[in-house]
Each structure stands twice: as structure tokens, then as C-alpha cells.
Scaffold this active site. Structure first.
Site, PDB file in Angstrom:
ATOM      1  N   TYR A  49      -3.199   0.416  10.676  1.00  0.00           N
ATOM      2  CA  TYR A  49      -3.031  -0.054   9.301  1.00  0.00           C
ATOM      3  C   TYR A  49      -1.600   0.148   8.816  1.00  0.00           C
ATOM      4  CZ  TYR A  49      -3.757  -0.337   4.220  1.00  0.00           C
ATOM      5  OH  TYR A  49      -3.678  -0.675   2.885  1.00  0.00           O
ATOM      6  N   SER A  99       0.853  -1.183   0.000  1.00  0.00           N
ATOM      7  CA  SER A  99       0.000   0.000   0.000  1.00  0.00           C
ATOM      8  C   SER A  99       0.888   1.231   0.000  1.00  0.00           C
ATOM      9  CB  SER A  99      -0.884   0.001   1.252  1.00  0.00           C
ATOM     10  OG  SER A  99      -1.469   1.272   1.495  1.00  0.00           O
TER      11      SER A  99
END
Length: 244
Positions: free
Chosen positions: A146, A133
């Protein structure tokens, strides 16, 4: 001629979103694609083979590796894509939520790597692609749990990159920016100040195209890290169909 004809590819977390798009892209180039997710119904048809597996369960992941390698040998391509997402300020994030992010975003990919990379090294070939990501290298507000897990995933990739250097196995981290998948449904970025609207996000097919590019490079080419993100050009927004 399709570029991946006769090759076996395994994709995790592909019941929807990026994983589903990756599976379709690889199959479109002729690969036999093993799709792995905890929500799939087991079976095979055409170019696809579906295996149900909870990737947060180490025992199930180990058995997945044994089963696939026994039936097909070491896969030519593994796309470790399964992931979880959380958007919450630090003060509102519970320890259990951090553990859930780590379980899916770090421990599960660790298990997948351990299940398949030794056989790929023994075969002296293969491409192992990890889907990260933008949050694996940039910190954003509300990304405490996250980003912690995605930075850990990048650390895992970079360590394996060093361990498998010179073995014939190519390892790549693909780090996409915001992508319009169902993970955004609970957070409604269109109504949040400072967030990219969904119409401006990458589409799953964009990420799949990047992964297909990595997987189809000649043997002498190794892409160890590929980053991609939205260009800023928006498109008409059409809500994604509801997950089954």
C-alpha cells in the site's frame, strides 16, 4: 450564493466512502458533479451525472476524458480519489497484490491526470486534487504494498506540480490519516494491537470538508499539499451501513 455554482466537478471512486462525501459536498456548493466509478449505474439527475468506468483500464479512462470534455469542456475541478487498500506483512504479500495496489493507486490516477490535465491547461484554469494518504509520507508496519503505491502517487503529484506550474491549473495532494470507511471492514482495527479504533478515526465528511476548502480558495491561493489526521478524540462508534 453557492461558491461553485455553474462549475463542473468530476470525482472518481465515489460510489461510497470519501468519494461519495466529496461529491455531496461539491454539489452542496452548487457544482454539477460527475461521479465516476466502476460500480455506478449510468444516468443523470439533479446536480449529479454518473458514469461507469473501470479506472484501471487505460482505454476506458481515455474515453472518459473524451466524453466529459466533449460534453462539458475542461472540468473546473477534478478530484482523483479512487484507491485501494491492503494491510499485510511483507512475507504474506504476493506480487499480484502489489500489482493490484499499483494499478488502482498509481496507474489509474496517472490515466485520470492524462485524460483531463491537458484540457485544463489549455483552458488556463482548474483545480486538480489527488487524494493520497498518511502512508504517502510515513511508513507503517504491514503497509509494504500500500505505501509503495501511495509514495508513488505522491511522486506523480509532485512531478505534475512542477510541470503545470504557471499554467493556471492548481494541483493539490490531500493526505488524510486513518478514515472510517469500508476499507477497514476486513481488518477490524478495534481488535488489533497498536491500531487506532474506528471511533477515533476521521469520518469521510471530514476529508470532504478539507477537499472543499481546497476547491473553494480564491484564484490567487494555491495549496499544494494538505495533511489532516485524527485528533485523538474519540466519538461513539456507529457501524457504517453495508455497501450496496
Amino acid at each position: 450564493m453557492t461558491r461553485l455554482a455553474g462549475q463542473v466537478a468530476l470525482v472518481t471512486g465515489d460510489s461510497r466512502g470519501i468519494g461519495a462525501a466529496v461529491a455531496e459536498a461539491l454539489a452542496g456548493e452548487g457544482a454539477h458533479v460527475i461521479r465516476v466509478a466502476r460500480t455506478l449505474t449510468e444516468g443523470a439527475g439533479g446536480q449529479f451525472e454518473d458514469i461507469r468506468c473501470d479506472l484501471t483500464d487505460p482505454g476506458q479512462v481515455k474515453q472518459l476524458g473524451v466524453r466529459v470534455i466533449h460534453q462539458h469542456g475542461a472540468p473546473a475541478i477534478v478530484v482523483s480519489n479512487a484507491g485501494a487498500f491492503l494491510l499485510r506483512p511483507l512475507e504474506a504479500t504476493e506480487a499480484e497484490e502489489l500489482e493490484a495496489q499499483l494499478a488502482v493507486n498509481v496507474r489509474a490516477p496517472f490515466g485520470v491526470a492524462k485524460a483531463f490535465l491537458p484540457a485544463m491547461r489549455e483552458a488556463g484554469r482548474g483545480t486538480f486534487i489527488t487524494v493520497g494518504s498518511v502512508a504517502d509520507h510515513v511508513g507503517f508496519p504491514e503497509n509494504a504494498a500500500y505505501a509503495a503505491s501511495k509514495y508513488g502517487l505522491r511522486g506523480l503529484h509532485e512531478t505534475l506540480l512542477a510541470e503545470y506550474k504557471g499554467t493556471g491549473v492548481r494541483l493539490t495532494l490531500v493526505s488524510p490519516g486513518a478514515t472510517d470507511t469500508a476499507v477497514w471492514d476486513p481488518f477490524n482495527p478495534d481488535q488489533r494491537k497498536g491500531f487506532l479504533p474506528r471511533a477515533g478515526m476521521l469520518r469521510p465528511a471530514d476529508v470532504a470538508d478539507a477537499i472543499l476548502f481546497v476547491a473553494t480558495r480564491p484564484a490567487q491561493v494555491h495549496i499544494d499539499w494538505l495533511r489532516l489526521g485524527p485528533s485523538g478524540v474519540t466519538r461513539p462508534y456507529h457501524p457504517l451501513p453495508a455497501a450496496e
